[in-house]
Design an enzyme around this catalytic site. Structure first.
Site, PDB file in Angstrom:
ATOM      1  N   ASP A 110       0.846  -1.201   0.000  1.00 35.48           N
ATOM      2  CA  ASP A 110       0.000   0.000   0.000  1.00 35.48           C
ATOM      3  C   ASP A 110       0.877   1.246   0.000  1.00 35.48           C
ATOM      4  OD1 ASP A 110       0.393   0.956   3.032  1.00 35.48           O
ATOM      5  OD2 ASP A 110       0.295  -1.206   3.007  1.00 35.48           O
TER       6      ASP A 110
ATOM      7  N   ASP B 131       0.540   3.588   2.330  1.00 36.00           N
ATOM      8  CA  ASP B 131       0.252   4.122   3.661  1.00 36.00           C
ATOM      9  C   ASP B 131      -0.930   5.095   3.540  1.00 36.00           C
ATOM     10  OD1 ASP B 131       0.788   3.955   6.407  1.00 36.00           O
ATOM     11  OD2 ASP B 131       1.881   5.833   6.367  1.00 36.00           O
TER      12      ASP B 131
HETATM   13  N1  LIG Z   1       1.150   1.258   5.784  1.00 34.40           N
HETATM   14  C1  LIG Z   1       1.662   0.390   6.661  1.00 34.40           C
HETATM   15  N2  LIG Z   1       2.080   0.824   7.880  1.00 34.40           N
HETATM   16  C2  LIG Z   1       2.632  -0.057   8.752  1.00 34.40           C
HETATM   17  N3  LIG Z   1       2.754  -1.365   8.519  1.00 34.40           N
HETATM   18  C3  LIG Z   1       2.341  -1.820   7.331  1.00 34.40           C
HETATM   19  N4  LIG Z   1       2.360  -3.053   6.805  1.00 34.40           N
HETATM   20  C4  LIG Z   1       1.836  -2.986   5.573  1.00 34.40           C
HETATM   21  N5  LIG Z   1       1.470  -1.725   5.275  1.00 34.40           N
HETATM   22  C5  LIG Z   1       1.784  -0.973   6.355  1.00 34.40           C
END
Ligand SMILES: Nc1ncnc2[nH]cnc12
Ligand SMILES: CSC[C@H]1O[C@H](OP(=O)(O)O)[C@H](O)[C@@H]1O
Length: 331
Positions: free
Chosen positions: A232, A234
């Site tokens: 992703d 975030d």
């Molecule tokens: N955006 C994110 N923040 C923290 N841990 C994660 N693991 C996968 N995506 C994450």
């Protein structure tokens, strides 16, 4: 960050007895979405008790050729430990006690950079610690050690992992070598302000587990490298939804087969190379306290790490002063 080490130094060059690495095992720490390792032969399960309590799960030992591989699901096979609750010390102690000297860690991460896209992979070479409630060391309680941590991931093992990943990445998806892993406490994901702050620091990816493992692995003299699967953006990206567990799981599913393939091929390379790493001698110049001054309980607890330097512990070695201190400290 660029590394200057040769790609495959000989075991002799590391100063370690060759036999240490010829019998050493490979550990695989599976994270979110990777709760078992495929392709292992003769798998058996082992429950390990440690001075730091129980590991996240039983350890599964199998074989790839003549390399023994120990698999552990860091959150437990049913994902029951939050990133703060993972028993990191017990996990790392258990691996080292089983003769593991290399660890391949697999982690889901969010991207903090536009060019690092979901479904890409990253082999990070640095981290920044933003955790608040994690064990930072195996030492203390009368035994002080300061290991070097300038390059917290093993550059030798990371190169092996990077080469293998590069060779297997499908068209349109990228392997990024190097990058800074921001380790947050969790379990809630970051705020937008935090995400922007980490971007302004130049961080590459964000996760919740790596820093704690990498530090303890270094103290336990195990080479540690991470395959970070980007799931992703975030929550900073204007054109993408903020991270959710659903998004992470969808992208982990899409990457699961590739991650298994990479880990398996990397294990085959480790089998062939048994690469020596500076991490294998991290404690050589790090132990500050003279052994005779270390309280017996601490000597016993850390024996796994100190025995290569100080020899096996016998109670008679400790001075009266250290014994008295230990007795007083215990109440
Ligand atoms: N955006 C994110 N923040 C923290 N841990 C994660 N693991 C996968 N995506 C994450
Ligand atoms: C399920 S999203 C958050 C979770 O995923 C990552 O876990 P791991 O590093 O074990 O793959 C991240 O660190 C969080 O623990």
């Amino acid at each position: 960050m660029a590394s200057t080490e040769p790609s495959t130094p000989s075991p002799q060059a590391s100063g370690l007895p060759t036999s240490d690495l010829s019998r050493a095992r490979l550990g695989v720490l599976g994270g979110s979405g990777l709760y078992a390792m495929e392709g292992l032969e003769d798998v058996r399960e082992l429950t390990v008790d440690t001075p730091y309590g129980a590991p996240s799960d039983s350890l599964r030992i199998g074989r790839i050729g003549d390399l023994e591989v120990v698999f552990l699901a860091r959150h437990g096979r049913h994902h029951t430990f939050t990133p703060s609750e993972v028993p990191y010390q017990a996990n790392l102690w258990a691996l080292r006690s089983l003769g593991v000297r290399w660890i391949l860690s697999v982690s889901a991460v969010g991207s903090l950079q536009e060019n690092v896209r979901p479904l890409d992979m990253v082999v990070p070479d640095q981290f920044i610690d933003r955790t608040m409630q994690r064990p930072l060391t195996f030492f203390g309680e009368g035994l002080v050690a300061h290991v070097g941590n300038a390059d917290p991931y093993c550059s030798v093992l990371s190169r092996v992992l990077g080469d293998v990943s590069d060779s297997l990445m499908p068209e349109g998806r990228q392997l990024h070598r190097g990058g800074t892993y921001l380790c947050m406490e969790g379990p809630a994901f970051s705020t937008r302000a935090e995400s922007e702050l980490y971007r302004s620091w130049g961080c590459t990816v964000i996760g919740m587990t790596n820093h704690t493992e990498a530090r303890l692995a270094r103290e336990a003299e195990m080479a540690y490298a991470t395959l970070a699967m980007v799931t992703d953006y975030d929550c900073w990206h204007a054109m993408h939804d903020a991270v959710t567990v659903e998004l992470v799981i969808d992208n982990l599913r899409a990457n699961a087969a590739l991650a298994q393939q990479i880990v398996r091929l990397a294990a085959e390379r480790v089998q062939a190379l048994r690469p020596p790493s500076p991490a294998h001698q991290a404690l050589r110049d790090a132990l500050m306290t003279p052994p005779a001054q270390v309280p017996p309980a601490t000597r016993r607890r850390t024996e796994l790490f100190t025995a290569p330097y100080w020899g096996p512990f016998s109670e008679g070695e400790v001075t009266t002063e250290a014994t008295t201190t230990a007795t007083t400290a215990a109440g």
